[in-house]
Design a protein around this motif. Structure first.
Motif, mmCIF file in Angstrom:
data_model
loop_
_atom_site.group_PDB
_atom_site.id
_atom_site.type_symbol
_atom_site.label_atom_id
_atom_site.label_comp_id
_atom_site.label_asym_id
_atom_site.label_seq_id
_atom_site.Cartn_x
_atom_site.Cartn_y
_atom_site.Cartn_z
ATOM 1 N N TRP A 65 -14.197 16.846 32.042
ATOM 2 C CA TRP A 65 -15.437 16.941 32.868
ATOM 3 C C TRP A 65 -15.108 17.325 34.950
ATOM 4 C CZ3 TRP A 65 -20.001 17.298 33.701
ATOM 5 C CH2 TRP A 65 -20.588 16.918 34.952
ATOM 6 N N ILE A 68 -15.164 20.802 35.283
ATOM 7 C CA ILE A 68 -16.826 21.528 35.289
ATOM 8 C C ILE A 68 -17.568 20.987 36.113
ATOM 9 C CG2 ILE A 68 -19.114 20.823 34.418
ATOM 10 C CD1 ILE A 68 -17.955 20.123 32.269
ATOM 11 N N ARG A 77 -17.910 27.369 32.926
ATOM 12 C CA ARG A 77 -18.850 27.376 31.727
ATOM 13 C C ARG A 77 -18.434 27.301 31.053
ATOM 14 N NH1 ARG A 77 -18.029 32.506 29.572
ATOM 15 N NH2 ARG A 77 -16.751 33.484 31.003
ATOM 16 N N ALA A 80 -17.648 24.133 29.689
ATOM 17 C CA ALA A 80 -18.848 22.476 29.255
ATOM 18 C C ALA A 80 -18.894 23.034 28.269
ATOM 19 C CB ALA A 80 -19.567 23.264 30.174
ATOM 20 N N MET A 83 -16.641 21.018 26.114
ATOM 21 C CA MET A 83 -17.499 19.824 26.294
ATOM 22 C C MET A 83 -18.487 18.914 24.868
ATOM 23 S SD MET A 83 -18.822 17.741 29.707
ATOM 24 C CE MET A 83 -19.774 16.357 29.627
ATOM 25 N N GLU A 84 -19.424 19.961 24.721
ATOM 26 C CA GLU A 84 -20.633 20.080 23.995
ATOM 27 C C GLU A 84 -19.769 20.317 22.464
ATOM 28 O OE1 GLU A 84 -22.866 21.121 20.954
ATOM 29 O OE2 GLU A 84 -21.363 22.591 21.575
ATOM 30 N N ILE A 101 -22.930 13.418 35.481
ATOM 31 C CA ILE A 101 -24.093 14.112 34.759
ATOM 32 C C ILE A 101 -25.131 14.513 35.272
ATOM 33 C CG2 ILE A 101 -24.657 15.531 32.329
ATOM 34 C CD1 ILE A 101 -22.558 13.690 31.607
ATOM 35 N N VAL A 113 -23.544 26.173 31.712
ATOM 36 C CA VAL A 113 -22.634 25.411 32.484
ATOM 37 C C VAL A 113 -24.069 24.665 32.306
ATOM 38 C CG1 VAL A 113 -21.773 23.126 34.412
ATOM 39 C CG2 VAL A 113 -21.065 25.377 33.592
ATOM 40 N N ASN A 116 -25.432 24.143 28.550
ATOM 41 C CA ASN A 116 -24.426 22.864 27.485
ATOM 42 C C ASN A 116 -24.494 21.751 28.092
ATOM 43 O OD1 ASN A 116 -22.268 24.298 25.353
ATOM 44 N ND2 ASN A 116 -22.112 26.079 26.770
ATOM 45 N N LEU A 117 -24.756 20.982 28.899
ATOM 46 C CA LEU A 117 -25.508 20.282 29.525
ATOM 47 C C LEU A 117 -26.928 19.232 29.613
ATOM 48 C CD1 LEU A 117 -23.527 19.429 33.232
ATOM 49 C CD2 LEU A 117 -22.317 19.227 31.416
#
Length: 201
Positions: A65, A68, A77, A80, A83-84, A101, A113, A116-117
């Protein structure tokens, strides 16, 4: 083996041949950082491998995190993207960073980014005290002519989730989705139809 891995292994071998290194593990001196791993080979297979490496380890997830939030392109990018996948397998990982977030989301950064967030947020229970601002932000992006389709799709899900308990908000989300349908891709229209059916049931 990638070029970065080969270079790292060469360093380890050279170090191990040094007389002073007889009782030293060279991998302790030339480890690949999480950042190195992300940049090493940005493929789907590598993404899955790194996501498994992070797994349910909260310290590793926090480092991801931070990359990111603070690193330079293309690291945020790619991080993320990873992270997804981590949160798809370990949803609890996002809990400790959820407020952060949400604070970060309106910032100026790569669409990859943001995509995916918002995808992560679309499947995460959202804190009540932040739902109002998330709804407004997601609805604005859903109506925007500048946001990529993938971002709009996940914004639809966020809006629908927040609006569900409130008939007036459900009506508003349905109206916006119906207005956007003629301009959306096939994927957007398919998702929109499913959400409309859910909200109107």
């Amino acid at each position: 083996m990638s070029s970065m891995q080969f270079a790292w292994l060469t360093k380890c071998i050279q170090f191990s041949l040094h007389p002073a290194a007889i009782f030293v593990d060279p991998t302790e001196y030339f480890p690949m950082t999480l950042r190195d791993m992300i940049l090493d080979e940005p493929t789907k297979a590598r993404k899955t491998e790194i996501a498994a490496y992070i797994g349910d380890d909260q310290e590793k997830f926090t480092r991801l995190w931070q990359l990111i939030k603070t690193d330079s392109p293309p690291v945020p990018r790619l991080a993320a993207w990873i992270m997804e996948e981590v949160t798809a397998q370990h949803p609890f990982q996002v809990t400790a960073h959820l407020q952060d977030i949400i604070d970060f989301l309106p910032g100026d950064f790569h669409d990859g980014v943001r995509r995916n967030l918002v995808k992560i947020l679309s499947r995460t229970p959202l804190p009540e005290d932040r739902q109002g601002e998330l709804y407004d932000l997601s609805l604005a992006w859903l109506m925007s002519g500048n946001q990529p389709v993938a971002i709009k799709v996940w914004c639809m899900e966020i809006c629908a989730s927040i609006a569900w308990p409130y008939p007036e908000l459900r009506d508003e989300v349905c109206m916006v989705i119906e207005e956007q349908m003629p301009f959306g891709s096939a994927g957007f229209r398919s998702r929109g139809k499913r959400i409309l059916k859910r909200l109107k049931t």
